[in-house]
Design a protein around this motif. Structure first.
Motif, PDB file in Angstrom:
ATOM      1  N   HIS A   1     -19.969   5.680  -5.229  1.00 33.79           N
ATOM      2  CA  HIS A   1     -19.973   4.599  -4.321  1.00 33.79           C
ATOM      3  C   HIS A   1     -19.445   5.076  -3.008  1.00 33.79           C
ATOM      4  O   HIS A   1     -19.720   4.434  -1.922  1.00 33.79           O
ATOM      5  CB  HIS A   1     -19.183   3.369  -4.887  1.00 33.79           C
ATOM      6  CG  HIS A   1     -19.776   2.742  -6.173  1.00 33.79           C
ATOM      7  ND1 HIS A   1     -20.810   1.913  -5.982  1.00 33.79           N
ATOM      8  CD2 HIS A   1     -19.451   2.929  -7.382  1.00 33.79           C
ATOM      9  CE1 HIS A   1     -21.176   1.390  -7.094  1.00 33.79           C
ATOM     10  NE2 HIS A   1     -20.423   2.223  -7.932  1.00 33.79           N
ATOM     11  N   ASP A   2     -18.421   5.827  -2.990  1.00 34.48           N
ATOM     12  CA  ASP A   2     -17.862   6.211  -1.613  1.00 34.48           C
ATOM     13  C   ASP A   2     -18.960   7.071  -1.045  1.00 34.48           C
ATOM     14  O   ASP A   2     -18.970   6.840   0.353  1.00 34.48           O
ATOM     15  CB  ASP A   2     -16.777   7.336  -1.895  1.00 34.48           C
ATOM     16  CG  ASP A   2     -15.238   6.635  -2.635  1.00 34.48           C
ATOM     17  OD1 ASP A   2     -15.518   5.503  -2.198  1.00 34.48           O
ATOM     18  OD2 ASP A   2     -14.673   7.521  -3.209  1.00 34.48           O
ATOM     19  N   VAL A   3     -19.596   7.808  -1.479  1.00 29.49           N
ATOM     20  CA  VAL A   3     -20.900   8.432  -0.857  1.00 29.49           C
ATOM     21  C   VAL A   3     -21.815   7.507  -0.313  1.00 29.49           C
ATOM     22  O   VAL A   3     -22.215   7.849   0.844  1.00 29.49           O
ATOM     23  CB  VAL A   3     -21.551   9.504  -1.707  1.00 29.49           C
ATOM     24  CG1 VAL A   3     -22.828  10.278  -1.072  1.00 29.49           C
ATOM     25  CG2 VAL A   3     -20.522  10.654  -2.214  1.00 29.49           C
TER      26      VAL A   3
ATOM     27  N   CYS B   1     -20.749  14.220  -4.024  1.00 27.72           N
ATOM     28  CA  CYS B   1     -19.849  13.901  -5.328  1.00 27.72           C
ATOM     29  C   CYS B   1     -19.290  15.322  -5.923  1.00 27.72           C
ATOM     30  O   CYS B   1     -18.390  15.220  -6.622  1.00 27.72           O
ATOM     31  CB  CYS B   1     -21.184  13.188  -6.436  1.00 27.72           C
ATOM     32  SG  CYS B   1     -21.467  11.606  -6.170  1.00 27.72           S
TER      33      CYS B   1
ATOM     34  N   ALA C   1     -25.631   3.062  -5.208  1.00 26.72           N
ATOM     35  CA  ALA C   1     -24.986   4.334  -5.279  1.00 26.72           C
ATOM     36  C   ALA C   1     -25.777   5.474  -5.959  1.00 26.72           C
ATOM     37  O   ALA C   1     -25.401   6.625  -6.190  1.00 26.72           O
ATOM     38  CB  ALA C   1     -23.773   4.180  -5.789  1.00 26.72           C
TER      39      ALA C   1
ATOM     40  N   LYS D   1     -15.700  12.997  -4.821  1.00 27.27           N
ATOM     41  CA  LYS D   1     -16.148  11.624  -4.249  1.00 27.27           C
ATOM     42  C   LYS D   1     -16.750  11.038  -5.280  1.00 27.27           C
ATOM     43  O   LYS D   1     -17.836  11.556  -5.990  1.00 27.27           O
ATOM     44  CB  LYS D   1     -17.004  11.688  -2.941  1.00 27.27           C
ATOM     45  CG  LYS D   1     -16.268  12.455  -1.740  1.00 27.27           C
ATOM     46  CD  LYS D   1     -15.319  11.720  -1.036  1.00 27.27           C
ATOM     47  CE  LYS D   1     -14.858  12.250   0.231  1.00 27.27           C
ATOM     48  NZ  LYS D   1     -13.725  11.272   0.766  1.00 27.27           N
ATOM     49  N   SER D   2     -16.526   9.785  -5.468  1.00 28.14           N
ATOM     50  CA  SER D   2     -17.310   8.694  -6.376  1.00 28.14           C
ATOM     51  C   SER D   2     -18.638   8.378  -5.690  1.00 28.14           C
ATOM     52  O   SER D   2     -18.886   8.454  -4.321  1.00 28.14           O
ATOM     53  CB  SER D   2     -16.924   7.402  -6.529  1.00 28.14           C
ATOM     54  OG  SER D   2     -16.681   6.591  -5.401  1.00 28.14           O
TER      55      SER D   2
ATOM     56  N   ASN E   1     -21.317   4.671   0.608  1.00 30.79           N
ATOM     57  CA  ASN E   1     -20.795   3.725   1.785  1.00 30.79           C
ATOM     58  C   ASN E   1     -20.509   4.623   2.789  1.00 30.79           C
ATOM     59  O   ASN E   1     -20.975   3.896   4.119  1.00 30.79           O
ATOM     60  CB  ASN E   1     -19.464   3.325   1.206  1.00 30.79           C
ATOM     61  CG  ASN E   1     -19.449   2.256   0.129  1.00 30.79           C
ATOM     62  OD1 ASN E   1     -20.455   1.326   0.030  1.00 30.79           O
ATOM     63  ND2 ASN E   1     -18.396   1.933  -0.444  1.00 30.79           N
ATOM     64  N   TYR E   2     -20.233   5.909   2.649  1.00 34.59           N
ATOM     65  CA  TYR E   2     -20.338   6.763   3.899  1.00 34.59           C
ATOM     66  C   TYR E   2     -21.739   6.832   4.674  1.00 34.59           C
ATOM     67  O   TYR E   2     -21.739   6.926   5.982  1.00 34.59           O
ATOM     68  CB  TYR E   2     -19.748   8.072   3.466  1.00 34.59           C
ATOM     69  CG  TYR E   2     -19.660   9.015   4.580  1.00 34.59           C
ATOM     70  CD1 TYR E   2     -19.045   9.267   5.742  1.00 34.59           C
ATOM     71  CD2 TYR E   2     -20.892  10.166   4.373  1.00 34.59           C
ATOM     72  CE1 TYR E   2     -18.893  10.111   6.468  1.00 34.59           C
ATOM     73  CE2 TYR E   2     -20.832  11.125   5.445  1.00 34.59           C
ATOM     74  CZ  TYR E   2     -20.055  11.183   6.451  1.00 34.59           C
ATOM     75  OH  TYR E   2     -19.797  12.237   7.421  1.00 34.59           O
TER      76      TYR E   2
END
Length: 401
Positions: free
Chosen positions: A336-338, A329, A270, A333-334, A340-341
């Motif tokens: 990690h979310d970015v 971000c 990330a 968004k965290s 994973n996306y």
């Protein structure tokens, strides 16, 4: 409880002749001399088989393929190279019958050390009968081969092995020419001349134009060490891989941290999501005929050489749209979310599957499952190899600096 006993060769795998797997052991664990010697022996083993002395031919093949090798070297090939080729040759109808039973035993004429890893981890056999009877715990479901190693793309049947040996002198010459083109000619001329020598780069999507000042972050899937070189060639400008350069222009990162050959993406780090909001995902993939361009064993500096030794190496570069503000971000968004996306959209573009495996998992699989000690030794070896590769990368300095 239903039990089943099945032969490996000719039943669970379609090919009844295991000769090509000994060729893989010879090439990957020893080198081209043993590989060529074993190939020259093939007519003798065929003659022995025709005379009803197939066991003698098999013993001779095993001796030539393995004599003088350490057991750990054979185990390394059996762990990192052979499963991919066994999986490609699986007879799915036989596998369905085999997997439907509760107790599964595999009988093989191949030494246990060569097949046990694949048979137990991927076919989920309970026992393997080869040179000895081995007991292991019963496992629940089959797993795909995600990590494998070795230089050869195709299983070296006798005809394929002859073709590989005949091609190697031409391949080395061709690799030298291709590398010379990339080093000596201006960047705009490289794609045109590369096509004359069999290379091809397929570009999909619309790459962003050059910018002044702070640039965009190209987030790429990691297939070979050639990824940043190919990207620079496609964009017709130098794209560095050092994050401090982002303030001066575009930057490329491969958040998987290591290459993966199969249609899977490893878990994305990330860290890239915190660098900038101007993120352009790039799906990288490649196709080769004879030699893989990455390996966990051997000198990493040879990876570009083996890539260019292929008759018609093909790279596919697909540019996706820059991430919208709400997917970065800056919108809350965290990281990690970015990450994973981005992993999901790149996997969907390539038709790959996302995994949670990391670089550490890869080298544990390829180097052994004996814990941190094994992994630490692998990392130490990798650091030495990377040092050697940096010398070769300096050859490509005009592209990646």
């Amino acid at each position: 409880m239903e039990s089943i006993v099945s032969e490996l060769e000719g039943t669970l795998v379609k090919d009844s002749d295991p000769f090509s797997y000994y060729m893989l052991v010879a090439f990957e664990a020893s080198g081209i001399i043993r590989f060529a010697l074993l190939l020259m022996l093939w007519p003798v083993t065929r003659l022995l088989d025709a005379c009803g002395m197939g066991d003698c031919g098999l013993k001779l093949t095993i001796f030539v393929a393995t004599a003088g090798l350490r057991v750990s070297e054979i185990e390394s090939v059996a762990r990192a190279v052979l499963p991919k080729f066994y999986m490609d040759d699986i007879d799915m109808e036989a596998w369905r019958v085999f997997s439907s039973c509760d107790k599964r035993v595999v009988v093989t004429k191949t030494p246990r050390v060569m097949v046990e890893r694949f048979v137990k981890e991927h076919l989920r056999a309970d026992e393997v009968i080869g040179s000895e009877l081995v007991h292991d715990r019963q496992l629940v479901r089959p797993l795909p081969v995600i990590f494998h190693d070795g230089r050869l793309v195709k299983r070296p049947t006798p005809s394929t092995a002859i073709l590989i040996l005949l091609w190697i002198p031409f391949g080395i010459t061709l690799a030298i020419i291709r590398i010379a083109i990339g080093v000596m000619l201006p960047m705009w001329a490289v794609p045109k001349l590369s096509r004359l020598f069999g290379g091809k780069v397929i570009v999909k999507g619309k790459p962003p134009p050059p910018t002044s000042g702070s640039g965009v972050l190209f987030v790429c899937t990691h297939r070979t060490l050639m990824d940043p070189v190919v990207l620079s060639s496609v964009l017709q400008r130098k794209i560095p891989a050092i994050k401090s350069e982002l303030s001066n222009g575009d930057l490329v990162v491969c958040p998987e941290g290591t290459t993966c050959r199969e249609p899977f993406l490893l878990r994305f780090s990330a860290l890239f999501a915190e660098l900038t909001d101007r993120i352009v995902p790039v799906a990288m993939n490649y196709r080769v005929g004879f030699f893989h361009a990455t390996t966990a064993r051997g000198w990493k500096g040879l990876d570009p050489i083996f890539f260019f030794m292929n008759p018609r190496p093909v790279y596919e570069v697909t540019f996706l749209n820059q991430l919208p503000h709400e997917a970065t971000c800056s919108s809350g968004k965290s990281p990690h979310d970015v990450a994973n996306y981005v992993q999901r959209i790149l996997a969907a573009t390539l038709g790959f599957e996302c995994t949670n495996f990391t670089r550490k998992d890869k080298y544990r699989v390829l180097a052994g499952n004996d814990g941190i000690v094994s992994y630490t030794s692998s990392v130490g070896r990798i650091k030495k190899l990377v040092t050697g590769f940096k010398k070769v990368v300096s050859t490509f300095k005009p592209f990646i600096q």
